[in-house]
Enzyme design. Structure first.
Site, PDB file in Angstrom:
ATOM      1  N   TYR A 266      -9.992 -39.408 -43.606  1.00 49.48           N
ATOM      2  CA  TYR A 266     -11.347 -38.970 -43.963  1.00 49.48           C
ATOM      3  C   TYR A 266     -11.998 -39.952 -44.942  1.00 49.48           C
ATOM      4  CZ  TYR A 266     -10.398 -34.565 -41.617  1.00 49.48           C
ATOM      5  OH  TYR A 266     -10.102 -33.627 -40.664  1.00 49.48           O
TER       6      TYR A 266
ATOM      7  N   ASP B 192      -9.639 -27.069 -50.233  1.00 47.56           N
ATOM      8  CA  ASP B 192      -9.673 -27.959 -49.072  1.00 47.56           C
ATOM      9  C   ASP B 192      -8.876 -29.214 -49.398  1.00 47.56           C
ATOM     10  OD1 ASP B 192     -10.991 -28.202 -46.322  1.00 47.56           O
ATOM     11  OD2 ASP B 192     -11.260 -30.177 -47.198  1.00 47.56           O
TER      12      ASP B 192
ATOM     13  N   ARG C  71     -19.813 -16.894 -48.539  1.00 49.91           N
ATOM     14  CA  ARG C  71     -20.180 -18.301 -48.339  1.00 49.91           C
ATOM     15  C   ARG C  71     -21.687 -18.496 -48.505  1.00 49.91           C
ATOM     16  NH1 ARG C  71     -21.067 -23.126 -47.483  1.00 49.91           N
ATOM     17  NH2 ARG C  71     -20.221 -24.420 -45.829  1.00 49.91           N
TER      18      ARG C  71
HETATM   19  O1  1CP Z   1     -17.305 -22.390 -44.521  1.00 53.07           O
HETATM   20  C1  1CP Z   1     -17.302 -23.526 -44.018  1.00 53.07           C
HETATM   21  O2  1CP Z   1     -18.219 -23.949 -43.276  1.00 53.07           O
HETATM   22  C2  1CP Z   1     -16.201 -24.471 -44.329  1.00 53.07           C
HETATM   23  C3  1CP Z   1     -15.082 -24.435 -43.365  1.00 53.07           C
HETATM   24  C4  1CP Z   1     -13.826 -24.817 -44.107  1.00 53.07           C
HETATM   25  C5  1CP Z   1     -12.856 -23.929 -44.603  1.00 53.07           C
HETATM   26  C6  1CP Z   1     -12.828 -22.432 -44.481  1.00 53.07           C
HETATM   27  C7  1CP Z   1     -13.443 -26.117 -44.500  1.00 53.07           C
HETATM   28  C8  1CP Z   1     -14.173 -27.383 -44.272  1.00 53.07           C
HETATM   29  N1  1CP Z   1     -12.260 -26.044 -45.201  1.00 53.07           N
HETATM   30  C9  1CP Z   1     -11.869 -24.730 -45.286  1.00 53.07           C
HETATM   31  C10 1CP Z   1     -10.697 -24.210 -46.024  1.00 53.07           C
HETATM   32  C11 1CP Z   1      -9.392 -24.853 -45.835  1.00 53.07           C
HETATM   33  N2  1CP Z   1      -9.164 -26.119 -45.359  1.00 53.07           N
HETATM   34  C12 1CP Z   1      -8.162 -24.268 -46.186  1.00 53.07           C
HETATM   35  C13 1CP Z   1      -8.119 -22.938 -46.923  1.00 53.07           C
HETATM   36  C14 1CP Z   1      -7.063 -22.026 -46.918  1.00 53.07           C
HETATM   37  C15 1CP Z   1      -6.762 -21.274 -45.621  1.00 53.07           C
HETATM   38  O3  1CP Z   1      -5.965 -21.790 -44.816  1.00 53.07           O
HETATM   39  O4  1CP Z   1      -7.226 -20.143 -45.489  1.00 53.07           O
HETATM   40  C16 1CP Z   1      -7.149 -25.183 -45.836  1.00 53.07           C
HETATM   41  C17 1CP Z   1      -5.657 -25.019 -45.941  1.00 53.07           C
HETATM   42  C18 1CP Z   1      -7.790 -26.340 -45.327  1.00 53.07           C
HETATM   43  C19 1CP Z   1      -7.089 -27.550 -44.906  1.00 53.07           C
HETATM   44  C20 1CP Z   1      -7.821 -28.616 -44.190  1.00 53.07           C
HETATM   45  N3  1CP Z   1      -9.109 -29.055 -44.390  1.00 53.07           N
HETATM   46  C21 1CP Z   1      -7.226 -29.445 -43.215  1.00 53.07           C
HETATM   47  C22 1CP Z   1      -5.779 -29.354 -42.801  1.00 53.07           C
HETATM   48  C23 1CP Z   1      -5.520 -28.255 -41.857  1.00 53.07           C
HETATM   49  C24 1CP Z   1      -6.173 -28.368 -40.503  1.00 53.07           C
HETATM   50  O5  1CP Z   1      -6.875 -27.413 -40.139  1.00 53.07           O
HETATM   51  O6  1CP Z   1      -5.950 -29.372 -39.806  1.00 53.07           O
HETATM   52  C25 1CP Z   1      -8.191 -30.364 -42.783  1.00 53.07           C
HETATM   53  C26 1CP Z   1      -8.027 -31.430 -41.728  1.00 53.07           C
HETATM   54  C27 1CP Z   1      -9.381 -30.109 -43.535  1.00 53.07           C
HETATM   55  C28 1CP Z   1     -10.663 -30.868 -43.478  1.00 53.07           C
HETATM   56  C29 1CP Z   1     -11.779 -29.951 -43.204  1.00 53.07           C
HETATM   57  N4  1CP Z   1     -12.410 -29.210 -44.164  1.00 53.07           N
HETATM   58  C30 1CP Z   1     -13.348 -28.394 -43.570  1.00 53.07           C
HETATM   59  C31 1CP Z   1     -13.304 -28.635 -42.181  1.00 53.07           C
HETATM   60  C32 1CP Z   1     -14.166 -27.952 -41.152  1.00 53.07           C
HETATM   61  C33 1CP Z   1     -12.291 -29.594 -41.956  1.00 53.07           C
HETATM   62  C34 1CP Z   1     -11.813 -30.118 -40.618  1.00 53.07           C
HETATM   63  C35 1CP Z   1     -12.702 -31.184 -40.112  1.00 53.07           C
HETATM   64  C36 1CP Z   1     -12.074 -31.858 -38.887  1.00 53.07           C
HETATM   65  O7  1CP Z   1     -11.695 -31.150 -37.927  1.00 53.07           O
HETATM   66  O8  1CP Z   1     -11.966 -33.081 -38.922  1.00 53.07           O
END
Ligand code: 1CP
Length: 354
Positions: A160, A84, A47
């Site tokens: 979002y 994502d 990252r």
């Molecule tokens: O490195 C970092 O700082 C980024 C953190 C991060 C990661 C690792 C984000 C930002 N997204 C992801 C990857 C991700 N997001 C995956 C990858 C595959 C895996 O599962 O390993 C997946 C399936 C998601 C899905 C996702 N993104 C969701 C649905 C699932 C859930 O956890 O509810 C949601 C709501 C998001 C939005 C999002 N993207 C990132 C963040 C931190 C968030 C959540 C923000 C929030 O809580 O509102």
């Protein structure tokens, strides 16, 4: 045996696909939502090299590597594409960026007129690197590992787009839904179409199953959950089933409560992802006869470890491993999770004999 039937019998042997197809296995397949991510030192290192989070998602070399990291370390039964849910609004033309520590940010849609800024025309061009990532993964993954594609459900993605980021009260989304339901419907319909295009293209690039994440389904009164979450999920499942029959679909309507039963009856998914609060006895009796279940360990038990973790895992296995079941968390893994606890949990699940 023809090449095609050889391939399909290999696929049928994958534990994850067998469970999604309704089989009860001696020990269930397991993967974890957000299994690639900040709890792994190898992720944090990569990252730092990427220009930003979207750069990580859109650079196949990075995205393939990050997807494979948890597979190498733990040998999960499924790999989930590293990407994502917010790449869809980005590919529709909305500005999306990730701020360190602050999470995702978007230039929020302020009024229905802003919908005119969005278009599906460039969707596949923007998302081409994601399809390339899937093609490479389907060549590189071990033969027993199932490749899962995913997208956010229309409502969760819309939240979002309307809030400009994460939210505690979903006030902007509710203002649209309650104040101008026709405009909200236009946004949801656009997302159903774009997400359908995206999921079908992911399947064509190698995804063997797809999951639809409705992380914020649990904020609505019943009638609105049915309209903004259940109906779009049903439409997406129907589209995938019509265009790519045989590819299992998992729907995760987090927080749907008693309406999980309506999802089991109506949405057409092969499996339902259970959130942490769903009672196990009720799920076994009311849902599992109808669909494969996936879930639902509290991610904070995986942080705690020890006896609490062992008991939590044991309880889920006792209630749900006697039917079609995929072991998972009830929501995404959190960054402070010690990787050793994941290894301990896996050993316990793999030693289980139903
Ligand atoms: O490195 C970092 O700082 C980024 C953190 C991060 C990661 C690792 C984000 C930002 N997204 C992801 C990857 C991700 N997001 C995956 C990858 C595959 C895996 O599962 O390993 C997946 C399936 C998601 C899905 C996702 N993104 C969701 C649905 C699932 C859930 O956890 O509810 C949601 C709501 C998001 C939005 C999002 N993207 C990132 C963040 C931190 C968030 C959540 C923000 C929030 O809580 O509102």
């Amino acid at each position: 045996m023809t090449q095609a039937s050889k391939k399909s019998s290999q696929q049928a042997a994958k534990k994850m696909l067998r469970a999604l197809n309704g089989e009860t296995l001696e020990s269930p397949p397991v993967w974890l939502m957000r299994q690639a991510g900040r709890y792994l030192p190898e992720y944090r290192e990569l990252r730092r090299k990427a220009a930003g989070f979207l750069d990580l998602c859109y650079t196949p070399d990075y995205a393939v590597e990050v997807t494979l990291q948890p597979i190498r370390r733990f040998g999960f039964d499924a790999a989930i594409l590293f990407s994502d849910i917010l790449v869809v609004p980005h590919a529709l033309g909305q500005k999306v960026w990730f701020e360190e520590g602050a999470g995702p940010r978007l230039d929020a849609l302020q009024e229905p007129g802003d919908l005119a800024r969005l278009s599906r025309a460039g969707l596949h061009d923007t998302l081409a690197p994601v399809y390339e990532t899937l093609r490479r993964l389907s060549r590189e993954l071990p033969p027993e590992t199932t490749l899962i594609g995913f997208a956010g459900a229309p409502w969760t993605v819309a939240s979002y787009m309307l809030e400009g980021g994460s939210s505690k009260d979903f006030a902007a989304g509710k203002r649209w839904a309650y104040g101008d339901p026709a405009a909200m419907q236009r946004l949801i319909d656009l997302l159903v179409d774009a997400t359908g295009d995206y999921l079908v293209a992911q399947i064509d690039a190698g995804a063997e199953a797809v999951q639809i994440f409705d992380s914020w389904a649990g904020v609505w009164p019943e009638a609105h959950l049915r309209r903004w979450c259940l109906a779009p999920a049903k439409a997406l499942v129907a589209r995938v089933k019509a265009e790519r029959p045989g590819v299992p679909v998992i729907v995760f309507p987090r927080g749907a409560g008693l309406l999980y039963e309506v999802y089991a009856d109506e949405c057409g998914a092969d499996a339902l992802g259970l959130d942490t609060t769903v009672p196990l006895g009720w799920a076994r009796q009311a849902l599992q006869p109808k669909v494969c279940l996936q879930g639902n360990l509290d991610p904070l038990l995986l942080v705690a470890g020890g006896t609490s973790l062992r008991e939590g895992v044991e309880e889920i296995l006792r209630f749900l491993a006697g039917g079609p079941f995929v072991f998972n968390l009830g929501h995404g893994i959190v960054p402070q999770t010690p990787p050793e606890h994941v290894a301990e949990m896996l050993a316990q699940i793999r030693a289980w004999r139903g």
